[in-house]
Scaffold this motif. Structure first.
Motif, PDB file in Angstrom:
ATOM      1  N   ASP A 187       0.822  -1.218   0.000  1.00  0.00           N
ATOM      2  CA  ASP A 187       0.000   0.000   0.000  1.00  0.00           C
ATOM      3  C   ASP A 187       0.851   1.260   0.000  1.00  0.00           C
ATOM      4  O   ASP A 187       0.493   2.271   0.613  1.00  0.00           O
ATOM      5  CB  ASP A 187      -0.943   0.028   1.209  1.00  0.00           C
ATOM      6  CG  ASP A 187      -2.051  -1.002   1.097  1.00  0.00           C
ATOM      7  OD1 ASP A 187      -2.584  -1.180  -0.009  1.00  0.00           O
ATOM      8  OD2 ASP A 187      -2.360  -1.643   2.123  1.00  0.00           O
ATOM      9  N   ASP A 189       2.262   4.716  -1.006  1.00  0.00           N
ATOM     10  CA  ASP A 189       1.629   5.868  -1.636  1.00  0.00           C
ATOM     11  C   ASP A 189       2.455   6.331  -2.830  1.00  0.00           C
ATOM     12  O   ASP A 189       3.490   6.964  -2.682  1.00  0.00           O
ATOM     13  CB  ASP A 189       1.487   7.012  -0.618  1.00  0.00           C
ATOM     14  CG  ASP A 189       0.772   8.221  -1.223  1.00  0.00           C
ATOM     15  OD1 ASP A 189       0.203   8.082  -2.316  1.00  0.00           O
ATOM     16  OD2 ASP A 189       0.795   9.297  -0.589  1.00  0.00           O
ATOM     17  N   SER A 191       0.887   8.080  -5.345  1.00  0.00           N
ATOM     18  CA  SER A 191      -0.124   8.889  -6.020  1.00  0.00           C
ATOM     19  C   SER A 191       0.478   9.963  -6.912  1.00  0.00           C
ATOM     20  O   SER A 191      -0.177  10.435  -7.843  1.00  0.00           O
ATOM     21  CB  SER A 191      -1.053   9.536  -4.986  1.00  0.00           C
ATOM     22  OG  SER A 191      -0.313  10.319  -4.054  1.00  0.00           O
ATOM     23  N   GLU A 200      -0.224   0.315 -12.426  1.00  0.00           N
ATOM     24  CA  GLU A 200      -1.403  -0.153 -11.698  1.00  0.00           C
ATOM     25  C   GLU A 200      -2.599  -0.276 -12.637  1.00  0.00           C
ATOM     26  O   GLU A 200      -3.345  -1.270 -12.580  1.00  0.00           O
ATOM     27  CB  GLU A 200      -1.737   0.812 -10.556  1.00  0.00           C
ATOM     28  CG  GLU A 200      -2.875   0.332  -9.666  1.00  0.00           C
ATOM     29  CD  GLU A 200      -3.127   1.263  -8.496  1.00  0.00           C
ATOM     30  OE1 GLU A 200      -3.292   0.774  -7.369  1.00  0.00           O
ATOM     31  OE2 GLU A 200      -3.168   2.500  -8.720  1.00  0.00           O
ATOM     32  N   GLU A 225     -15.779  -1.894  -9.736  1.00  0.00           N
ATOM     33  CA  GLU A 225     -15.403  -1.470  -8.394  1.00  0.00           C
ATOM     34  C   GLU A 225     -13.896  -1.653  -8.238  1.00  0.00           C
ATOM     35  O   GLU A 225     -13.401  -2.761  -8.018  1.00  0.00           O
ATOM     36  CB  GLU A 225     -16.162  -2.319  -7.357  1.00  0.00           C
ATOM     37  CG  GLU A 225     -15.857  -1.937  -5.913  1.00  0.00           C
ATOM     38  CD  GLU A 225     -16.022  -0.456  -5.641  1.00  0.00           C
ATOM     39  OE1 GLU A 225     -15.010   0.171  -5.236  1.00  0.00           O
ATOM     40  OE2 GLU A 225     -17.138   0.065  -5.852  1.00  0.00           O
ATOM     41  N   LEU A 226     -13.157  -0.549  -8.364  1.00  0.00           N
ATOM     42  CA  LEU A 226     -11.698  -0.633  -8.384  1.00  0.00           C
ATOM     43  C   LEU A 226     -11.116  -1.127  -7.069  1.00  0.00           C
ATOM     44  O   LEU A 226     -10.118  -1.855  -7.065  1.00  0.00           O
ATOM     45  CB  LEU A 226     -11.098   0.726  -8.753  1.00  0.00           C
ATOM     46  CG  LEU A 226     -11.351   1.202 -10.184  1.00  0.00           C
ATOM     47  CD1 LEU A 226     -10.611   2.509 -10.452  1.00  0.00           C
ATOM     48  CD2 LEU A 226     -10.924   0.152 -11.202  1.00  0.00           C
ATOM     49  N   GLU A 227     -11.712  -0.739  -5.963  1.00  0.00           N
ATOM     50  CA  GLU A 227     -11.182  -1.176  -4.659  1.00  0.00           C
ATOM     51  C   GLU A 227     -11.311  -2.689  -4.504  1.00  0.00           C
ATOM     52  O   GLU A 227     -10.431  -3.344  -3.936  1.00  0.00           O
ATOM     53  CB  GLU A 227     -11.902  -0.444  -3.518  1.00  0.00           C
ATOM     54  CG  GLU A 227     -11.601   1.036  -3.456  1.00  0.00           C
ATOM     55  CD  GLU A 227     -10.105   1.337  -3.407  1.00  0.00           C
ATOM     56  OE1 GLU A 227      -9.390   0.650  -2.639  1.00  0.00           O
ATOM     57  OE2 GLU A 227      -9.656   2.237  -4.130  1.00  0.00           O
ATOM     58  N   GLU A 228     -12.403  -3.240  -5.002  1.00  0.00           N
ATOM     59  CA  GLU A 228     -12.576  -4.694  -4.964  1.00  0.00           C
ATOM     60  C   GLU A 228     -11.531  -5.380  -5.833  1.00  0.00           C
ATOM     61  O   GLU A 228     -10.960  -6.403  -5.453  1.00  0.00           O
ATOM     62  CB  GLU A 228     -13.979  -5.060  -5.443  1.00  0.00           C
ATOM     63  CG  GLU A 228     -14.227  -6.566  -5.499  1.00  0.00           C
ATOM     64  CD  GLU A 228     -15.529  -6.917  -6.202  1.00  0.00           C
ATOM     65  OE1 GLU A 228     -15.725  -8.099  -6.551  1.00  0.00           O
ATOM     66  OE2 GLU A 228     -16.345  -5.999  -6.422  1.00  0.00           O
ATOM     67  N   LYS A 230      -8.557  -4.189  -6.647  1.00  0.00           N
ATOM     68  CA  LYS A 230      -7.252  -4.048  -5.997  1.00  0.00           C
ATOM     69  C   LYS A 230      -7.093  -5.065  -4.878  1.00  0.00           C
ATOM     70  O   LYS A 230      -5.998  -5.608  -4.671  1.00  0.00           O
ATOM     71  CB  LYS A 230      -7.088  -2.628  -5.449  1.00  0.00           C
ATOM     72  CG  LYS A 230      -6.923  -1.570  -6.529  1.00  0.00           C
ATOM     73  CD  LYS A 230      -6.811  -0.178  -5.920  1.00  0.00           C
ATOM     74  CE  LYS A 230      -6.719   0.883  -7.012  1.00  0.00           C
ATOM     75  NZ  LYS A 230      -6.635   2.255  -6.434  1.00  0.00           N
ATOM     76  N   LEU A 231      -8.178  -5.352  -4.160  1.00  0.00           N
ATOM     77  CA  LEU A 231      -8.134  -6.371  -3.111  1.00  0.00           C
ATOM     78  C   LEU A 231      -7.880  -7.744  -3.716  1.00  0.00           C
ATOM     79  O   LEU A 231      -7.075  -8.533  -3.187  1.00  0.00           O
ATOM     80  CB  LEU A 231      -9.451  -6.372  -2.332  1.00  0.00           C
ATOM     81  CG  LEU A 231      -9.553  -7.350  -1.153  1.00  0.00           C
ATOM     82  CD1 LEU A 231      -8.461  -7.055  -0.126  1.00  0.00           C
ATOM     83  CD2 LEU A 231     -10.934  -7.262  -0.511  1.00  0.00           C
ATOM     84  N   LYS A 234      -4.253  -8.110  -4.611  1.00  0.00           N
ATOM     85  CA  LYS A 234      -3.426  -8.424  -3.439  1.00  0.00           C
ATOM     86  C   LYS A 234      -3.521  -9.905  -3.100  1.00  0.00           C
ATOM     87  O   LYS A 234      -2.515 -10.542  -2.764  1.00  0.00           O
ATOM     88  CB  LYS A 234      -3.870  -7.579  -2.245  1.00  0.00           C
ATOM     89  CG  LYS A 234      -3.471  -6.112  -2.347  1.00  0.00           C
ATOM     90  CD  LYS A 234      -3.865  -5.366  -1.080  1.00  0.00           C
ATOM     91  CE  LYS A 234      -3.437  -3.921  -1.163  1.00  0.00           C
ATOM     92  NZ  LYS A 234      -3.777  -3.161   0.049  1.00  0.00           N
TER      93      LYS A 234
END
Length: 243
Positions: A187, A189, A191, A200, A225-228, A230-231, A234
């Protein structure tokens, strides 16, 4: 005073119009050109090895053929800049990029490159080298996307889809893959690092096509859903690489 201001406005307007016309019709500034397959490459030097240039274009075409959007009937104009200063002239707002592709005209301007080494550089300190064939494929994919969507819808396409798909087709990134996966897993940063962002975006796009087996139409038109995602990345890479 008013006359001076009016004259200045006319002058600046004339300069701006001239610059725009050069971006639209730049070929007169390049002494030579090679028409090969669906590419027209404009360049300066008479010393360029045309067989090596054809080999670079062959590699680009092989990458482009992996895309559902590939159309060998559509020609792509490419302009090879000799150095960073010349590239800056054609890419005032993207001078640290590897290349630019302007919508509507779809003229591609490439930064300083080496045909013999199949490499291209950008004017920055880090993550500043890629393969020339990969960048040509990346930029040509921008044209393919615009052709598919139309200019307006193309301009509204989320950046992660636009750049992610282009790097997915190019099958590379300027950011080191192992370090990129490490940064995703920790994680970190990044950005403010555009090179990592492209990495990414490419990784997310690759996941959608390779793991979820989606079509290009679903990729372009559906919301994700980008966060999903990304999970899930991982779970896939952080365990696999034990980072």
């Amino acid at each position: 005073m008013k006359k001076t201001k009016k004259t200045l406005n006319w002058f600046l307007g004339g300069v701006s119009l001239t610059y725009i016309l050069i971006l639209i019709f730049p070929s007169f500034l390049f002494a030579n050109n090679l028409e090969y397959k669906n590419f027209t490459v404009h360049y300066h030097s008479n010393e360029i090895n045309l067989e090596q240039l054809k080999s670079v274009l062959d590699n680009s075409e092989n990458l482009l053929k992996s895309s559902e959007l590939f159309n060998p009937e559509i020609n792509q104009d490419i302009f090879l800049c000799n150095n960073f200063n010349e590239f800056t002239f054609f890419a005032l707002f993207s001078r640290k990029a590897f290349a630019v592709n302007y919508p509507l005209t779809q003229n591609i301007f490439l930064s300083k490159s080496s045909i013999s080494k199949n490499s291209i550089s950008r004017n920055d300190k880090e993550n500043n080298e890629r393969t020339l064939s990969g960048v040509i494929a990346h930029e040509t994919t921008h044209s393919l996307l615009e052709n598919k969507l139309g200019t307006l819808k193309y301009k509204l396409l989320p950046n992660w889809k636009n750049e992610g798909y282009c790097d997915f087709v190019a099958n590379e990134s300027s950011f080191d893959e192992q370090k990129g996966l490490q940064d995703i897993c920790s994680d970190k940063d990044n950005s403010n690092n555009p090179s990592f962002k492209y990495f990414e975006y490419k990784t997310i796009t690759k996941y959608l096509f390779d793991e979820r087996k989606i079509s290009i139409d679903k990729f372009l038109n559906n919301d994700f859903e980008l966060e999903e995602i990304k999970l899930n990345l991982k779970r896939k890479y952080c365990t696999q690489h034990r980072i």
